[in-house]
Design a protein around this motif. Structure first.
Motif, short mmCIF file in Angstrom:
data_model
loop_
_atom_site.label_atom_id
_atom_site.label_comp_id
_atom_site.label_asym_id
_atom_site.label_seq_id
_atom_site.Cartn_x
_atom_site.Cartn_y
_atom_site.Cartn_z
N MET A 46 -5.42 1.30 1.96
CA MET A 46 -5.19 2.68 1.51
C MET A 46 -3.76 2.84 1.05
O MET A 46 -2.80 2.38 1.68
CB MET A 46 -5.49 3.68 2.62
N GLY A 47 -3.60 3.52 -0.07
CA GLY A 47 -2.31 3.86 -0.62
C GLY A 47 -2.55 4.56 -1.95
O GLY A 47 -3.69 4.72 -2.38
N TYR A 48 -1.50 4.99 -2.59
CA TYR A 48 -1.67 5.59 -3.91
C TYR A 48 -0.45 5.28 -4.77
O TYR A 48 0.42 4.51 -4.40
CB TYR A 48 -1.94 7.10 -3.80
N SER A 49 -0.45 5.82 -5.97
CA SER A 49 0.65 5.63 -6.91
C SER A 49 0.76 4.16 -7.29
O SER A 49 -0.18 3.57 -7.80
CB SER A 49 1.95 6.19 -6.32
N ASP A 50 1.91 3.52 -6.99
CA ASP A 50 2.13 2.14 -7.39
C ASP A 50 1.10 1.18 -6.77
O ASP A 50 0.88 0.08 -7.27
CB ASP A 50 3.55 1.72 -6.98
N ASN A 51 0.47 1.61 -5.68
CA ASN A 51 -0.53 0.79 -5.02
C ASN A 51 -1.81 0.63 -5.85
O ASN A 51 -2.68 -0.17 -5.48
CB ASN A 51 -0.86 1.37 -3.64
N THR A 52 -1.90 1.36 -6.95
CA THR A 52 -2.98 1.12 -7.91
C THR A 52 -2.98 -0.34 -8.35
O THR A 52 -4.04 -0.90 -8.68
CB THR A 52 -2.80 2.05 -9.13
N ASN A 53 -1.81 -0.97 -8.34
CA ASN A 53 -1.70 -2.38 -8.72
C ASN A 53 -2.57 -3.29 -7.86
O ASN A 53 -2.98 -4.36 -8.33
CB ASN A 53 -0.24 -2.84 -8.63
N PHE A 54 -2.83 -2.91 -6.62
CA PHE A 54 -3.71 -3.71 -5.76
C PHE A 54 -5.10 -3.10 -5.67
O PHE A 54 -6.11 -3.83 -5.72
CB PHE A 54 -3.11 -3.82 -4.36
N ILE A 55 -5.19 -1.79 -5.56
CA ILE A 55 -6.48 -1.13 -5.39
C ILE A 55 -7.40 -1.39 -6.57
O ILE A 55 -8.59 -1.72 -6.40
CB ILE A 55 -6.29 0.38 -5.16
N SER B 25 1.57 -10.18 -9.38
CA SER B 25 1.53 -11.51 -9.99
C SER B 25 1.37 -12.63 -8.96
O SER B 25 0.91 -13.73 -9.30
CB SER B 25 2.82 -11.75 -10.79
N PHE B 26 1.73 -12.36 -7.70
CA PHE B 26 1.71 -13.41 -6.68
C PHE B 26 0.63 -13.19 -5.62
O PHE B 26 0.58 -13.93 -4.62
CB PHE B 26 3.09 -13.49 -6.01
N ILE B 27 -0.25 -12.19 -5.81
CA ILE B 27 -1.32 -11.95 -4.84
C ILE B 27 -2.43 -12.98 -5.03
O ILE B 27 -2.93 -13.18 -6.14
CB ILE B 27 -1.87 -10.52 -4.98
N PRO C 241 9.10 -10.22 -4.79
CA PRO C 241 7.65 -10.05 -4.99
C PRO C 241 6.81 -11.11 -4.28
O PRO C 241 5.74 -10.79 -3.76
CB PRO C 241 7.50 -10.14 -6.51
N GLN C 242 7.30 -12.34 -4.24
CA GLN C 242 6.55 -13.41 -3.57
C GLN C 242 6.38 -13.12 -2.08
O GLN C 242 5.31 -13.36 -1.51
CB GLN C 242 7.26 -14.76 -3.75
N ILE C 243 7.42 -12.59 -1.46
CA ILE C 243 7.38 -12.28 -0.03
C ILE C 243 6.46 -11.10 0.23
O ILE C 243 5.64 -11.12 1.16
CB ILE C 243 8.80 -12.00 0.50
N ALA C 244 6.58 -10.07 -0.60
CA ALA C 244 5.74 -8.88 -0.44
C ALA C 244 4.27 -9.23 -0.63
O ALA C 244 3.40 -8.75 0.11
CB ALA C 244 6.17 -7.81 -1.44
N ALA C 245 3.97 -10.07 -1.61
CA ALA C 245 2.59 -10.45 -1.88
C ALA C 245 2.02 -11.27 -0.73
O ALA C 245 0.87 -11.07 -0.31
CB ALA C 245 2.51 -11.25 -3.18
N LYS C 246 2.80 -12.20 -0.21
CA LYS C 246 2.33 -13.04 0.89
C LYS C 246 2.01 -12.21 2.11
O LYS C 246 0.98 -12.42 2.78
CB LYS C 246 3.35 -14.12 1.23
N GLU C 247 2.87 -11.25 2.44
CA GLU C 247 2.61 -10.43 3.62
C GLU C 247 1.36 -9.59 3.42
O GLU C 247 0.54 -9.45 4.35
CB GLU C 247 3.80 -9.53 3.95
N LEU C 248 1.17 -9.04 2.24
CA LEU C 248 -0.02 -8.25 1.97
C LEU C 248 -1.28 -9.09 2.16
O LEU C 248 -2.23 -8.67 2.83
CB LEU C 248 0.04 -7.68 0.55
N VAL C 249 -1.29 -10.27 1.58
CA VAL C 249 -2.46 -11.15 1.70
C VAL C 249 -2.65 -11.60 3.14
O VAL C 249 -3.79 -11.64 3.65
CB VAL C 249 -2.35 -12.34 0.74
N ASP C 250 -1.57 -11.95 3.82
CA ASP C 250 -1.66 -12.35 5.23
C ASP C 250 -2.24 -11.23 6.09
O ASP C 250 -3.08 -11.48 6.96
CB ASP C 250 -0.28 -12.75 5.76
N PHE C 251 -1.80 -10.02 5.85
CA PHE C 251 -2.33 -8.87 6.60
C PHE C 251 -3.82 -8.69 6.29
O PHE C 251 -4.62 -8.43 7.19
CB PHE C 251 -1.54 -7.60 6.25
N TYR C 252 -4.16 -8.80 5.01
CA TYR C 252 -5.56 -8.59 4.62
C TYR C 252 -6.46 -9.65 5.29
O TYR C 252 -7.60 -9.34 5.68
CB TYR C 252 -5.71 -8.66 3.10
N CYS C 253 -5.98 -10.85 5.41
CA CYS C 253 -6.79 -11.95 5.93
C CYS C 253 -6.65 -12.14 7.44
O CYS C 253 -7.32 -13.00 8.02
CB CYS C 253 -6.42 -13.24 5.21
#
Length: 344
Positions: free
Chosen positions: A115-124, A99-101, A66-78
């Motif tokens: 953009m995404g759906y389903s489990d991506n509700t956790n970020f959206i 938890s790590f975003i 989860p820490q790796i996935a969160a970091k990449e998401l934030v890095d992409f967003y920024c």
């Protein structure tokens, strides 16, 4: 009413980032569908930048740690070189990524479409309610890895800012038909055999309502309620009219009923102007001790005195219209004709 920021739309030279905060694209049909979606977007003049997580499968229930996935998401967003983000897939345990975003870093960055759906509700959901940025509850990247039909074209036009009114589709695909078709051919088009029939409560074949749209996958939202990512009380204080767009994946009819009771008792729905309920996946046409997909909704939400429109064209039973979470929306339904207009 709170000011919810609209990110810039795609331009022809834009770069679309693909990251996997939940599942990646490491098994079929997702490998083939990712490759086809990449090819299609590139043929339209867009650049695709896929993150490492898209091709990782060392996680438990998600693409990677989860820490790796969160970091990449934030890095992409920024990352200023990425203009738009599409999730690689849905999944089951993106709550652990959540938890790590670093939402403070997200807030400090220029707004960007996710953009995404389903489990991506956790970020959206927290992106809209906590950071005040609009997001699209729409297809993950694999959804574009098939012959493009009306749903994919509609979504692209929204991504480019060329369309803001969506009218749904006349037919839909049964879940089992879609699963079998993808097993036989990863690039299968939709198997549209079922005529759409909207359900209403109260019984009224013509209804309209408006408000700021928010919601997502009920499986996820039920878990977010009461957590540190629950910003609904503040969101309600800033928005007096809210359209709740809800759909369910793994929930049984009983689960849907319990989840809606939970969110209602948490005070989430006190400013609801109406509900748009998508076709549920696991609960579709199921009955449990007299509870079905319809009375699971109406018996809990009916006393709110607002329109309930059920079996709408979004969620886990394709095809789906894209929904702009955080946008002012106007819904107009007459018989089976459905129109959702977003103020973009």
């Amino acid at each position: 009413m709170s000011k919810i920021v609209r990110p810039p739309f795609l331009r022809k030279d834009s770069t679309i980032g693909i990251t996997a905060p939940s599942f990646g694209c490491t098994i079929e049909p997702y490998i083939t569908r990712f490759q086809e979606a990449k090819r299609h977007f590139e043929s339209l003049g867009y650049k695709i930048k896929a993150g490492d997580t898209v091709f990782m499968n060392d996680g438990i229930g998600i693409s990677t740690k989860p820490q790796i996935a969160a970091k990449e998401l934030v890095d992409f967003y920024c990352n200023p070189e990425i203009d738009f983000i599409i999730s690689a897939g849905g999944g089951e345990l993106m709550c652990e990524t959540l938890s790590f975003i670093d939402f403070e870093r997200i807030k400090a960055s220029p707004a960007k479409w996710f953009m995404g759906y389903s489990d991506n509700t956790n970020f959206i959901f927290p992106l809209v309610t906590g950071c005040g940025v609009k997001a699209i509850y729409g297809s993950n990247i694999s959804g574009f890895g098939k012959p493009w039909e009306a749903a994919e074209e509609d979504t692209l036009q929204l991504m480019e800012g060329r369309k803001s009114i969506f009218e749904g589709y006349k037919k839909f695909q049964l879940p089992e038909d879609g699963t079998e078709a993808k097993k036989a051919d990863p690039l299968s088009p939709y198997i549209l055999t079922q005529k759409k029939e909207l359900r209403f409560f109260p019984e009224n074949k013509e209804v309209s309502f408006s408000g700021v749209m928010i919601g997502g996958c009920l499986d996820v939202l039920n878990n977010l309620a009461g957590s540190r990512f629950d910003f609904v009380e503040k969101f309600n204080s800033e928005n007096e009219s809210i359209i709740w767009a809800l759909e369910a994946c793994d929930l049984s009819p009983m689960d849907i009923r319990r989840s809606l009771w939970h969110l209602k008792e948490c005070g989430w729905f006190k400013n609801a102007s109406g509900f748009l309920i998508g076709r549920p996946l696991a609960a579709w046409k199921k009955d449990m001790m007299g509870v079905n997909q319809y009375n699971a909704v109406t018996d809990i939400l009916g006393d709110l005195g607002v329109p309930l429109v059920m079996d709408a064209d979004f969620g886990h039973i394709a095809p789906d219209i894209p929904l702009v979470m955080g946008a002012n929306a106007f819904l107009q339904v007459k018989g089976e004709n459905f129109s959702c207009k977003f103020d973009l």
